[in-house]
Design an enzyme around this catalytic site. Structure first.
Site, mmCIF file in Angstrom:
data_model
loop_
_atom_site.group_PDB
_atom_site.id
_atom_site.type_symbol
_atom_site.label_atom_id
_atom_site.label_comp_id
_atom_site.label_asym_id
_atom_site.label_seq_id
_atom_site.Cartn_x
_atom_site.Cartn_y
_atom_site.Cartn_z
ATOM 1 N N VAL A 306 -20.247 8.309 32.959
ATOM 2 C CA VAL A 306 -20.587 6.995 32.407
ATOM 3 C C VAL A 306 -20.387 6.989 30.891
ATOM 4 C CG1 VAL A 306 -22.401 5.270 32.166
ATOM 5 C CG2 VAL A 306 -22.230 6.613 34.255
ATOM 6 N N ASP A 353 14.894 -19.033 6.013
ATOM 7 C CA ASP A 353 15.772 -20.108 5.589
ATOM 8 C C ASP A 353 15.417 -20.476 4.167
ATOM 9 O OD1 ASP A 353 17.020 -20.464 7.982
ATOM 10 O OD2 ASP A 353 15.602 -21.959 8.711
#
Ligand code: ADP
Ligand code: MG
Length: 948
Positions: A306, A353
């Site tokens: 666990v 761009d």
């Protein structure tokens, strides 16, 4: 007056109906469109133009997916084994009277279920959030309503609307074509045919014409790759062809992110490791101390299994990524694909761009340059008021034939609309063209009259490859002399007149005459040279320059005869416009540089314009090389790779060159972000690691191909998104080391406990689950929203291929795990001795509660200290992340509740501690905080000495 009741049944076979009949059936109007009342009425009747989402995962599948996780499966196994052991105890009658049977089993199963539910809630929330984000980028449509052109959300379309199409648009509804100009549509989404279809206005179609051959009809979900068209909307929403086959066009992309994939691998590794450890402990234990300690060994093993699982981690990661996308959208970067959140953080190169991204895209014509000499324009922005000045003196445009002719070119070879919106002059359409309309509106020429009288009968549209556009108008049909009067050929009118505008070099190449005064004259080499020089001069000032020409035509050329039609034209002149750099970009470029990211400018514009702006923004230095598309064309890959290393400016490129640049950068191991707006940018956007579309000027097709959309088209937003991506990655690493360090500490503590003390496992599975979920989970969530460290953009990007444990993270985890284990075991030994003193009051099992408490409180100190890797906690503003303090306080209170609130105490199997014992725990725990702080101090000295 409303006649919606008589609207035709949806079964109308639209492609067979004559177009005027179709308009009548839909009660629409070719030039006026629908009225607002009709639109409202029809929206009520037909609903919104939306496809119902049928894709994505159903709630049940999302829930089920949570339990496919190996770690949860292992936990279920632990629950079952623990249940069997309880059952055996029950049979043997060795259960304590106040103990609840099957408590561990029930609790583990409950927490497994809860964990699954939590994961489910977060995932479905993340999925919903993504869907909402997707909605934000919903496409806009240009329609004609009340006789006015406006832009609306595509979901507002109704049957009967008159809708405009242009290259790059994703068609938002089914409809019949009213007008076409070279319209080519890719219908792959519907027919599977990748080749674009040429659309026409023919009316001779049979009722059973297959979809792919219905040339006079367009369909929702298909893409315009070229040309323009006007459409009468016939069907919307689920009634469209695509709606009928209910294809999921708008499915939300929720692919697992690289991080989630890595976590999947990690959890498998952890489970394997845990199972091997369990085998070693059980086999080794039995060999050393025989079968009688088997039960204890099994209990130790179960606890270890666990303890090794970081139960809270998956949920924390999901939440972190979701928060990341939200932070990005707040900074105007919309994430379309979740993996982009992480990839953004590792970007090394941004290809951007120029026009609109680095510049403002608010163009204003500065001057025009007809052959007879330059003329300056005055005025502000888009307001159509200003003077034409030659040598500082205003001139009367009507006295200058060449200028009139040039202005006619500006107006006729143009698709932009200038109109007043809420009292402000605004442009609808391409800003470059808008600037030309504004310039022409400053003259006496009536632009509405001109465009109405000289009907456009053919056009060769603009594309980034062609870098020019031409329109052909019908002069014979014109009824008004006023319109004819300003044409360059008013005295020798031919039936058709072509106007061309575009990149000056390309337009000039196709001219053999020049308009000087009244008459075209042959263009001499000297004049040609002068024009080129003038163009270079303007461009090197950073101005955007267009060239204009015209040609008389006796007969109308076909759509495919553009090459021939655009030859032998008459030169009209240059027009230059200012597109100022965005002021915030200079700073963003500097931030890129300090962050080890290289900005690259890729533009269709002139090399000198590109260089002037790149220099101004700090992308390039004076005299840097520029590569043009033409040069790029002739380069082999090897040569290109060599150049790409140095060159930061690419000018006069076409979209296919963008693809080659991305590929070249990627061959060099770069992580490339690439912007794009046109239809043909889609391949480059897909190829890039991060494809970035423009939210305002981008076409639907480019958005569809991208990972991210810039809502404001701004380069600075890319840099902001990269920063957020880095913050996400840093925070993920931070809480991973926080959580996994704790797991390692727990496992080690449990593993050594049988050697040091007798009397069972120090921590029950239930307590471990509590630690992993609550005491680790809550602070980890708080760490996930830690703000950016001051140096996020001051260091190079991380290698995206690096393991999440790279750069010391794995070592840190192990080191901190060992420190935690040493603290916890020393306390364990001390507490065991202390609580087992013959004269002590209270239960001898208190030492276990002390171990439990110490581990939890130590993690609280860890959480506080781990907020920064370099700065001491004292140096941090405690309120810069109040969540950490809140989480630590809340968790500590909850931990105390487990000890001092009776029902919780019984359930979690803790014992009451007195204040001395509690203080002992806190004392030991604080060592953890001290250790992490000391590490930072040590590192500081270490690096200082290394540097000097
Ligand atoms: P960018 O947006 O990077 O400037 P584009 O590919 O959009 O690149 O444009 C390339 C070139 O084409 C421009 O520099 C200009 O010369 C020309 N151009 C741009 N827009 C138009 C248009 N609407 N009509 C004609 N030519 C244009
Ligand atoms: Mg452009």
């Amino acid at each position: 007056m409303l006649m919606t009741a008589s609207l035709p049944h949806e079964a109308t076979v639209w492609h067979t109906v004559p177009i005027d009949k179709a308009i009548e059936l839909l009660n629409s109007d070719r030039t006026q469109g629908l009225t607002s009342e009709e639109v409202a009425e029809r929206q009520r009747e037909f609903g919104l133009n939306e496809l119902e989402e049928t894709g994505g995962r159903t709630a049940f599948i999302i829930l089920l997916d949570q339990f496919k996780n190996v770690m949860l499966i292992m936990l279920i196994a632990v629950a079952i084994i623990s249940g069997i052991m309880d059952l055996m105890d029950l049979r043997a009658g060795t259960v304590a009277s106040n103990d609840i049977p099957f408590k561990d089993t029930i609790a583990i199963l409950a927490i497994v279920f809860l964990n699954g539910l939590l994961g489910y809630m977060q995932e479905s929330r993340a999925e919903k959030a993504l869907a909402a984000l997707k909605n934000l980028s919903s496409p806009k449509v240009r329609v004609n309503r009340n006789g006015k052109i406006l832009e609306i959300d595509s979901k507002e379309l109704v049957p009967g609307d008159i809708m405009m199409l242009e290259a790059g648009v994703q068609i938002a509804a089914d409809g019949r074509l009213l007008d076409v100009a070279n319209l080519q549509v890719r219908e792959a989404a519907l027919t599977g045919e990748a080749q674009a279809v040429n659309k026409r206005l023919n009316t001779d179609l049979d009722e059973d014409t297959p979809l792919g051959d219905r040339r006079n009809t367009v369909f929702q979900g298909t893409e315009v790759v070229n040309g323009r068209g006007t459409v009468l909307v016939t069907n919307t929403g689920m009634k469209t062809e695509i709606g009928k086959i209910a294809t999921m066009l708008q499915s939300v992309e929720s692919e697992p992110t690289p991080l989630q994939q890595r976590m999947d691998h990690l959890s498998k590794a952890l489970v394997t490791g845990a199972l091997s450890l369990v085998a070693i402990v059980i086999v080794g234990g039995v060999i050393v101390s025989g079968w009688e300690r088997l039960r204890e060994l099994v209990e130790v093993s179960l606890s270890m299994a666990v303890a090794v699982v970081p139960e809270g981690l998956p949920a924390v990661i999901t939440v972190t990524l979701a928060i990341g996308t939200q932070r990005m959208v707040r900074r105007h970067a919309l994430i379309r694909k979740l993996p982009a959140v992480e990839t953004l953080g590792s970007v090394t190169t941004i290809c951007s761009d120029k026009t609109g991204t680095l510049t403002q895209n608010k163009m204003v014509v500065q001057a025009i340059h007809p052959p007879s000499g330059s003329v300056q324009l005055t005025g502000q922005g888009y307001v159509p008021e200003g003077d034409f000045l030659r040598d500082g003196e205003p001139i009367t445009v009507s006295n200058h034939r060449e200028i009139e002719a040039l202005m006619a070119g500006c107006l006729l070879c143009n698709d932009a609309v200038l109109q007043k919106e809420e009292g402000e002059w605004a442009i609808l359409g391409d800003p470059t063209e808008g600037a030309l309309v504004v310039a022409a509106a400053k003259t006496h020429i009536d632009r509405h009259l001109l465009t109405a009288e000289l009907e456009r009968v053919q056009e060769f549209s603009f594309s980034s490859e062609r870098k020019r556009m031409s329109v052909i108008v019908d002069t014979a049909a014109s009824k008004k002399d006023e319109a004819i009067a300003i044409l360059p050929t008013r005295d020798h009118l031919t039936p058709y007149l072509l106007f061309c505008k575009g990149s000056p070099e390309l337009v000039l190449e196709r001219c053999d005459r020049v308009l000087i005064g009244e008459r075209p004259q042959p263009l001499t080499d000297e004049q040609r040279q002068q024009i080129v020089e003038q163009n270079n001069q303007l461009a090197s000032k950073g101005l955007r320059v267009l060239g204009f020409s015209y040609k008389s035509l006796e007969i109308l050329p076909d759509a495919n005869e553009e090459d021939q039609a655009e030859q032998g034209m008459v030169w009209l002149g240059l027009v230059d416009m200012l597109d100022a750099p965005r002021p915030e970009v200079r700073d963003a470029v500097a931030r890129c540089r300090s962050a080890g990211i290289r900005p690259i400018m890729i533009t269709g514009d002139h090399q000198l314009t590109a260089r002037a702006i790149a220099e101004d923004l700090g992308i390039a230095e004076a005299g840097d090389t520029v590569i043009t598309g033409r040069e790029l064309e002739h380069m082999e890959n090897a040569e290109l790779d060599e150049s790409v290393r140095r060159v930061c400016i690419y000018a006069r490129v076409a979209p296919e060159h963008k693809l080659r640049i991305v590929q070249s950068l990627q061959r060099q191991g770069k992580i490339v972000a690439m912007t794009g707006d046109g239809v043909n940018d889609a391949p480059a956007l897909k190829q890039a690691d991060i494809g970035i579309a423009m939210g305002i000027t981008g076409t639907d097709v480019s958005k569809e191909a991208s990972d991210t959309v810039l809502l404001d088209d701004n380069f600075a937003t890319i840099v902001a998104a990269v920063e957020e991506g880095r913050v996400v990655y840093t925070n993920v690493r931070r809480f991973i080391k926080y959580i996994l360090g704790s797991n390692i500490g727990e496992v080690l503590t449990i593993a050594v406990s049988p050697l040091l003390v007798s009397g069972g496992v120090p921590l029950t599975p239930l307590q471990i689950l509590w630690m992993n979920l609550v005491t680790d989970g809550l602070p980890a969530l708080a760490l996930a929203v830690e703000p950016a460290e001051p140096n996020v953009m001051a260091r190079p990007p991380h290698d995206p291929k690096e393991s999440i444990f790279a750069r010391g993270l794995g070592a840190y985890m192990v080191r901190i795990g060992i420190v935690l284990a040493i603290i916890a075991t020393s306390l364990m030994v001390f507490a065991y001795w202390y609580t087992n003193q013959p004269d002590t009051v209270g239960s001898p099992g208190r030492w276990r509660t002390m171990v439990f408490t110490t581990l939890c409180v130590a993690q609280m100190g860890h959480a506080l200290a781990i907020r920064s890797n370099t700065q001491l906690t004292l140096e941090l503003n405690p309120l810069s992340n109040p969540y950490v303090i809140a989480a630590v306080t809340l968790t500590t209170l909850l931990q105390l509740a487990l000890i001092y609130v009776e029902p919780l105490r019984n359930f979690f199997g803790t014992e009451v501690l007195n204040s001395t014992e509690l203080l002992i725990c806190i004392g030991f725990s604080s060592l953890m905080f001290v250790w992490v702080e000391l590490e930072k101090i040590f590192l500081r000295f270490y690096f200082r000495n290394k540097r000097s």
